[in-house]
Design an enzyme around this catalytic site. Structure first.
Site, short mmCIF file in Angstrom:
data_model
loop_
_atom_site.label_atom_id
_atom_site.label_comp_id
_atom_site.label_asym_id
_atom_site.label_seq_id
_atom_site.Cartn_x
_atom_site.Cartn_y
_atom_site.Cartn_z
N SER A 124 -5.26 2.71 -18.04
CA SER A 124 -5.52 2.48 -19.50
C SER A 124 -4.45 3.33 -19.98
O SER A 124 -4.67 4.33 -20.37
CB SER A 124 -6.95 2.51 -19.87
N TYR A 148 -15.77 6.82 -21.17
CA TYR A 148 -14.88 5.93 -20.37
C TYR A 148 -13.73 6.36 -20.47
O TYR A 148 -13.04 5.88 -19.49
CB TYR A 148 -14.77 4.66 -21.60
N LYS A 152 -11.23 7.49 -17.00
CA LYS A 152 -9.72 7.08 -16.50
C LYS A 152 -9.04 8.21 -16.03
O LYS A 152 -8.28 8.28 -15.35
CB LYS A 152 -9.06 6.16 -17.52
P1 NAD Z 1 -14.15 -7.18 -16.48
O1 NAD Z 1 -14.71 -6.54 -16.76
O2 NAD Z 1 -13.91 -8.18 -16.93
O3 NAD Z 1 -13.63 -7.10 -14.41
C1 NAD Z 1 -14.19 -6.43 -13.68
C2 NAD Z 1 -15.36 -6.56 -13.10
O4 NAD Z 1 -15.82 -5.55 -12.02
C3 NAD Z 1 -16.38 -7.90 -12.93
O5 NAD Z 1 -16.12 -8.67 -12.27
C4 NAD Z 1 -17.93 -6.33 -12.80
O6 NAD Z 1 -18.66 -7.53 -12.18
C5 NAD Z 1 -16.79 -6.13 -12.03
N1 NAD Z 1 -17.88 -4.62 -11.36
C6 NAD Z 1 -17.73 -3.60 -12.14
N2 NAD Z 1 -18.51 -2.95 -11.28
C7 NAD Z 1 -18.79 -2.71 -10.44
C8 NAD Z 1 -18.83 -2.54 -8.89
N3 NAD Z 1 -19.90 -1.36 -8.56
N4 NAD Z 1 -18.66 -3.22 -7.53
C9 NAD Z 1 -18.29 -4.41 -7.81
N5 NAD Z 1 -17.76 -5.01 -8.73
C10 NAD Z 1 -18.04 -4.83 -10.11
O7 NAD Z 1 -12.76 -5.81 -16.60
P2 NAD Z 1 -11.02 -6.62 -17.27
O8 NAD Z 1 -11.12 -6.49 -18.60
O9 NAD Z 1 -10.77 -7.56 -15.86
O10 NAD Z 1 -10.58 -4.90 -16.57
C11 NAD Z 1 -10.57 -4.65 -14.46
C12 NAD Z 1 -9.79 -2.79 -15.00
O11 NAD Z 1 -9.02 -2.53 -16.21
C13 NAD Z 1 -11.07 -2.33 -15.55
O12 NAD Z 1 -11.57 -1.09 -14.99
C14 NAD Z 1 -11.21 -1.70 -16.87
O13 NAD Z 1 -11.76 -0.54 -17.09
C15 NAD Z 1 -9.85 -2.16 -16.31
N6 NAD Z 1 -9.03 -2.18 -18.33
C16 NAD Z 1 -9.56 -2.69 -19.09
C17 NAD Z 1 -8.81 -2.84 -20.31
C18 NAD Z 1 -9.15 -4.79 -20.74
O14 NAD Z 1 -8.55 -3.91 -22.24
N7 NAD Z 1 -9.19 -5.59 -20.79
C19 NAD Z 1 -7.94 -2.31 -21.00
C20 NAD Z 1 -7.08 -1.18 -19.68
C21 NAD Z 1 -7.95 -0.84 -19.04
#
Ligand code: NAD
Ligand code: UDP
Length: 332
Positions: A124, A148, A152
């Site tokens: 991120s 958080y 990362k």
């Molecule tokens: P999200 O919460 O929609 O998706 C994450 C998925 O992982 C969910 O479906 C959740 O059920 C699953 N999950 C969580 N822990 C788990 C585990 N231990 N085992 C199996 N499944 C698990 O989030 P997102 O927005 O799709 O983000 C995806 C990744 O990208 C994350 O790592 C997040 O930190 C990173 N990210 C997101 C953003 C954002 O703004 N959305 C920005 C930068 C980085």
């Protein structure tokens, strides 16, 4: 090539699974539905008209991950699974460190055991902290302001150490800027159950009258209109960046780091006004105090991804606002 997509039912993972299937990859999804719904599996199949294996498992469960790797010949892992709410991470740091770091360690050790040598990690822009200048390049100093972000940053360092020791490992650290928008089918998108923390989901709740008013956190930043500036990127563009990263990992070992952003900054008011205009809705707002930990402005220099991956974000802010709204009104 068969790709294990962890967290593949979540917001970014589901869009990436669609683009992988469309591009001809085989996909295996693992998700424990901590922050997603089981019906996403069928939605991905409906959009792509393709089948894939799904496992409802926790990525921290080493036995379960071993079972997946023994049943499927996995060539690469894209690791989306994790917790992502900044505020919650301050309240529950232990849960964040456990889930985000343990899941990564488990995957890396099972990958080693099964000879899987390609790993794409969802990092991120938060790892840049409050950048000294803009736009942000990949070699800027790193720091974090909340647990958080620290997960990362720690995971980036862990992956770098492991790739140094295991010379056949290929790792892509993809630093996302602010993903918004939804799939054009309106089947996939972002739908937080609780009151949203992020700007676009909050605007959508106000635009659809599920919440009365948007609080804008400060209008006294050193930005053109005083409100915070971010690099909003369409989630489908972001998904396509993962495919380009996988292609790159075919021929490279070591750690590759890329910003995935558009390079353009939009303010909170820009986003509000664009949503109102393209969707013919009203988004009442009030200016309130700054949110602790927020920075004034953050946008990417995406040149490295363009030059080395051949990837650029194509979709503009209007399409992002339209797709977000279409998804929300069809899924209320
Ligand atoms: P999200 O919460 O929609 O998706 C994450 C998925 O992982 C969910 O479906 C959740 O059920 C699953 N999950 C969580 N822990 C788990 C585990 N231990 N085992 C199996 N499944 C698990 O989030 P997102 O927005 O799709 O983000 C995806 C990744 O990208 C994350 O790592 C997040 O930190 C990173 N990210 C997101 C953003 C954002 O703004 N959305 C920005 C930068 C980085
Ligand atoms: N923001 C806001 N009201 C909200 C949510 C966010 O004014 O209800 C602002 C926030 O201060 C920041 C921008 O919108 O300037 C993007 O915030 P978001 O939480 O979506 O992303 P991040 O701050 O993590 O980049």
């Amino acid at each position: 090539m068969r790709i294990l997509v962890t967290g593949g039912c979540g917001y970014i993972g589901s869009h990436t699974a669609v683009e992988l299937l469309n591009a001809g990859y085989e996909v295996v999804i693992v998700d424990n539905f901590y922050n997603s719904q089981p019906n996403v599996v069928d939605k991905i199949k409906t959009i792509t008209q393709k089948d894939f294996a799904f496992y409802e498992e926790d990525c921290c469960d080493e036995k379960a991950m071993r079972k997946i790797f023994s049943e499927q010949k996995i060539d690469a892992v894209i690791h989306f699974a994790g917790y992502k709410a900044v505020g919650e991470s301050v309240e529950k740091p232990l849960a964040y460190y456990r889930n985000n770091i343990d899941s990564t360690l488990v995957l890396l050790s099972v990958m080693k055991e099964f000879g899987c040598r390609k790993f794409v990690f969802s990092s991120s822009a938060t790892v840049y902290g409050d950048p000294a200048s803009l736009p942000i390049k990949e070699d800027f100093p790193l720091s974090t302001t909340n647990p958080y972000g620290t997960t990362k940053l720690f995971i980036e360092r862990i992956l770098t150490d492991i790739a140094y020791a295991e010379k056949d490992l290929s790792v892509a650290l993809l630093r996302y800027f602010n993903p918004i928008g939804a799939h054009e089918s309106a089947l996939l998108g972002e739908s937080p159950n609780d009151i949203p923390n992020n700007l676009m989901p909050y605007i959508m709740k106000v635009a659809t009258k599920q919440l009365p008013i948007l609080n804008i956190f400060g209008d006294d930043y050193d930005t053109p209109d005083g409100t915070g500036v971010r690099d909003y990127i369409h989630v489908v563009d972001l998904a396509l960046g993962h495919i380009k990263a996988l292609e790159k990992l075919e021929h490279e070992t070591g750690v590759l780091i890329y910003n995935l952003g558009t390079g353009k900054g939009y303010s909170v008011l820009d986003l509000v006004k664009t949503c109102e205009r393209v969707n013919h809705v009203e988004v009442p707002y009030q200016i309130v105090g700054r949110r602790p930990g927020d920075i004034a402005a953050c946008y990417a220099d995406p040149t490295k991804a363009k030059e080395e991956l051949g990837w650029t974000a194509e979709k503009g802010i209007e399409e992002m606002c339209r797709d977000s709204y279409n998804f929300v009104i069809k899924n209320i």
